[in-house]
Motif scaffolding. Structure first.
Motif, PDB file in Angstrom:
ATOM      1  N   LEU A 184       0.860  -1.179  -0.098  1.00 27.04           N
ATOM      2  CA  LEU A 184      -0.021  -0.030  -0.165  1.00 27.04           C
ATOM      3  C   LEU A 184       0.871   1.312   0.077  1.00 27.04           C
ATOM      4  O   LEU A 184       1.998   1.326   0.453  1.00 27.04           O
ATOM      5  N   ALA A 185       0.596   2.216  -0.621  1.00 24.49           N
ATOM      6  CA  ALA A 185       1.142   3.766  -0.804  1.00 24.49           C
ATOM      7  C   ALA A 185       0.325   4.666  -0.641  1.00 24.49           C
ATOM      8  O   ALA A 185      -0.792   4.695  -0.858  1.00 24.49           O
ATOM      9  N   PHE A 186       0.706   5.764   0.234  1.00 28.04           N
ATOM     10  CA  PHE A 186       0.066   6.680   0.789  1.00 28.04           C
ATOM     11  C   PHE A 186       1.094   7.953   0.601  1.00 28.04           C
ATOM     12  O   PHE A 186       2.050   8.083   0.430  1.00 28.04           O
ATOM     13  N   ARG A 187       0.285   9.085   0.531  1.00 27.78           N
ATOM     14  CA  ARG A 187       0.855  10.442   0.546  1.00 27.78           C
ATOM     15  C   ARG A 187       0.106  11.481   1.385  1.00 27.78           C
ATOM     16  O   ARG A 187      -1.146  11.528   1.363  1.00 27.78           O
ATOM     17  N   GLN A 188       0.652  12.368   2.147  1.00 31.06           N
ATOM     18  CA  GLN A 188      -0.058  13.390   2.755  1.00 31.06           C
ATOM     19  C   GLN A 188       1.254  14.508   2.672  1.00 31.06           C
ATOM     20  O   GLN A 188       2.132  14.400   2.220  1.00 31.06           O
ATOM     21  N   GLU A 189       0.845  15.983   3.068  1.00 28.60           N
ATOM     22  CA  GLU A 189       1.523  16.869   2.844  1.00 28.60           C
ATOM     23  C   GLU A 189       3.079  16.660   3.723  1.00 28.60           C
ATOM     24  O   GLU A 189       2.832  16.261   4.976  1.00 28.60           O
ATOM     25  N   GLY A 190       4.031  16.740   2.971  1.00 34.89           N
ATOM     26  CA  GLY A 190       5.365  16.590   3.315  1.00 34.89           C
ATOM     27  C   GLY A 190       5.933  15.189   3.661  1.00 34.89           C
ATOM     28  O   GLY A 190       7.115  15.205   4.156  1.00 34.89           O
ATOM     29  N   MET A 191       5.301  14.133   3.342  1.00 32.31           N
ATOM     30  CA  MET A 191       5.854  12.967   3.339  1.00 32.31           C
ATOM     31  C   MET A 191       5.284  11.874   2.423  1.00 32.31           C
ATOM     32  O   MET A 191       3.740  12.017   2.287  1.00 32.31           O
ATOM     33  N   ASP A 192       5.650  10.771   2.179  1.00 36.18           N
ATOM     34  CA  ASP A 192       5.199   9.864   1.414  1.00 36.18           C
ATOM     35  C   ASP A 192       5.599   8.361   2.272  1.00 36.18           C
ATOM     36  O   ASP A 192       6.535   8.550   3.115  1.00 36.18           O
ATOM     37  N   TRP A 193       4.436   7.644   2.355  1.00 34.36           N
ATOM     38  CA  TRP A 193       4.697   6.258   3.181  1.00 34.36           C
ATOM     39  C   TRP A 193       4.117   5.062   2.702  1.00 34.36           C
ATOM     40  O   TRP A 193       3.140   5.263   1.635  1.00 34.36           O
ATOM     41  N   GLN A 194       4.947   4.044   2.778  1.00 39.13           N
ATOM     42  CA  GLN A 194       4.518   2.803   2.172  1.00 39.13           C
ATOM     43  C   GLN A 194       4.298   1.667   3.379  1.00 39.13           C
ATOM     44  O   GLN A 194       5.008   1.751   4.318  1.00 39.13           O
ATOM     45  N   LEU A 195       3.231   0.954   3.198  1.00 38.75           N
ATOM     46  CA  LEU A 195       3.034  -0.167   4.062  1.00 38.75           C
ATOM     47  C   LEU A 195       2.623  -1.327   3.587  1.00 38.75           C
ATOM     48  O   LEU A 195       1.988  -1.500   2.605  1.00 38.75           O
ATOM     49  N   LEU A 208       7.471  -1.319   6.717  1.00 41.04           N
ATOM     50  CA  LEU A 208       6.964   0.111   6.667  1.00 41.04           C
ATOM     51  C   LEU A 208       8.281   1.111   6.136  1.00 41.04           C
ATOM     52  O   LEU A 208       9.209   0.656   6.693  1.00 41.04           O
ATOM     53  N   VAL A 209       7.915   2.028   5.543  1.00 43.40           N
ATOM     54  CA  VAL A 209       8.668   2.800   4.970  1.00 43.40           C
ATOM     55  C   VAL A 209       8.236   4.170   4.835  1.00 43.40           C
ATOM     56  O   VAL A 209       7.016   4.507   4.366  1.00 43.40           O
ATOM     57  N   ILE A 210       8.967   5.456   5.385  1.00 42.85           N
ATOM     58  CA  ILE A 210       8.469   6.534   5.363  1.00 42.85           C
ATOM     59  C   ILE A 210       9.532   7.593   4.872  1.00 42.85           C
ATOM     60  O   ILE A 210      10.772   7.699   5.034  1.00 42.85           O
ATOM     61  N   THR A 211       8.941   8.167   3.821  1.00 47.27           N
ATOM     62  CA  THR A 211      10.047   9.156   3.148  1.00 47.27           C
ATOM     63  C   THR A 211       9.483  10.517   3.565  1.00 47.27           C
ATOM     64  O   THR A 211       8.316  11.141   3.137  1.00 47.27           O
ATOM     65  N   THR A 212      10.531  11.422   4.108  1.00 41.69           N
ATOM     66  CA  THR A 212      10.360  12.900   4.526  1.00 41.69           C
ATOM     67  C   THR A 212      10.601  13.725   3.296  1.00 41.69           C
ATOM     68  O   THR A 212      11.604  13.899   2.766  1.00 41.69           O
ATOM     69  N   LEU A 213       9.603  14.438   2.688  1.00 40.20           N
ATOM     70  CA  LEU A 213       9.671  15.450   1.697  1.00 40.20           C
ATOM     71  C   LEU A 213      10.134  16.742   1.839  1.00 40.20           C
ATOM     72  O   LEU A 213      10.376  17.420   0.999  1.00 40.20           O
ATOM     73  N   THR A 214      10.023  17.026   2.893  1.00 36.43           N
ATOM     74  CA  THR A 214      10.406  18.572   3.501  1.00 36.43           C
ATOM     75  C   THR A 214      11.825  18.725   3.459  1.00 36.43           C
ATOM     76  O   THR A 214      12.233  19.877   3.485  1.00 36.43           O
ATOM     77  N   ASP A 215      12.537  17.626   3.544  1.00 31.96           N
ATOM     78  CA  ASP A 215      14.166  17.825   3.249  1.00 31.96           C
ATOM     79  C   ASP A 215      14.718  17.474   2.033  1.00 31.96           C
ATOM     80  O   ASP A 215      14.128  16.330   1.471  1.00 31.96           O
ATOM     81  N   ASP A 216      15.372  18.255   1.548  1.00 26.76           N
ATOM     82  CA  ASP A 216      15.842  18.012  -0.069  1.00 26.76           C
ATOM     83  C   ASP A 216      16.442  16.901  -0.252  1.00 26.76           C
ATOM     84  O   ASP A 216      16.487  16.282  -1.369  1.00 26.76           O
TER      85      ASP A 216
END
Length: 256
Positions: A184-195, A208-216
């Motif tokens: 499963l893949a999700f997106r919300q402001e500032g981050m993508d995450w997968q479960l 679980l994988v969480i990717t922080t988008l607010t950091d370049d």
């Protein structure tokens, strides 16, 4: 509550059950799929998982964790950790973490919670009567201390941020540690995450994988879980007993 826990808690509003995995089109295989779609069947999978986790009378889970640390230069370093969590009922818990930077143990017997550093031989104990979820929430709010894998206690308990979800997609089937899982893949402001969740009537999180988008540098947090839902756990495991040379120190509130 940490950003990671808020992320997990926000997305599990109940919806009707569906046999969605067989007839859903994997997002990765359909280039024409809308970029931002909240699939209710995907949210439902999370709901089922959260309900099942809360229904377990006891469990043991180990996790292999990697997380990125970003230097001031922008260079990413990958750090590693292993964690263990044992739970019996709603009032007994043992947790341990071994990482590149620290070693910690946590004991909770329904009335007292102890944090212990085996390398430093320091421990601190606070009164914490009630449920595990309340104890770990208070520990973080008052003392800034996080219990390893604490998000497992909070799935589906907070719907206040459900509107933050902008995308929920079914990616497809995937093998994790020899188990068939739904990706499963999700997106919300500032981050993508997968479960990744086991394809079962008794669903468990596999990865679980969480990717922080607010950091370049887009740092990532990843955890791969190994479950035992019928563990044999000694009742003495949940109460800390100081050993020779162990020193008690006070725990200062984060606001002080």
């Amino acid at each position: 509550m940490t950003w990671k826990l808020k992320l997990m808690c926000a997305l599990l509003a109940p919806v009707a059950m569906h046999a969605w995995a067989e007839d859903a089109t994997p997002a990765a295989a359909d280039a024409s799929a809308p970029a931002a779609v909240v699939n209710p069947h995907v949210v439902d999978k999370l709901t089922q998982m959260g309900n099942y986790l809360r229904s377990l009378p006891r469990f043991e889970v180990d996790a292999a964790i990697t997380h990125d640390t970003v230097l001031e230069t922008g260079q990413k370093l990958q750090m590693q950790a292993t964690t263990k969590l044992q739970v019996d009922g709603r009032t007994k818990m043992y947790a341990a973490v071994e990482s590149d930077t620290q070693s910690r143990r946590f004991f909770y017997n329904g009335s007292k919670l102890t944090q212990y550093s085996p390398n430093l031989k320091y421990y601190t104990t606070v009164n914490a009567p009630g449920k595990i979820s309340d104890a770990i929430h208070d520990l973080e709010d008052h003392y800034g201390i996080q219990i390893p894998l604490e998000d497992l206690f909070l799935f589906g308990t907070d719907k206040s941020q459900a509107s933050a979800l902008t995308s929920a997609l079914y990616v497809g089937p995937s093998q994790i540690n020899g188990k068939m899982c739904d990706h499963l893949a999700f997106r919300q402001e500032g981050m993508d995450w997968q479960l990744w969740v086991t394809r079962s009537e008794k669903p468990l999180p596999c990865k679980l994988v969480i990717t922080t988008l607010t950091d370049d540098a887009h740092p990532e947090y990843s955890a791969v879980y190994t479950w035992n839902v019928k563990p044999v756990i000694k009742s003495s495991s949940f109460t800390f007993v100081p050993g020779k040379g162990d020193v008690s120190i006070p725990l200062t509130k984060a606001s002080e």
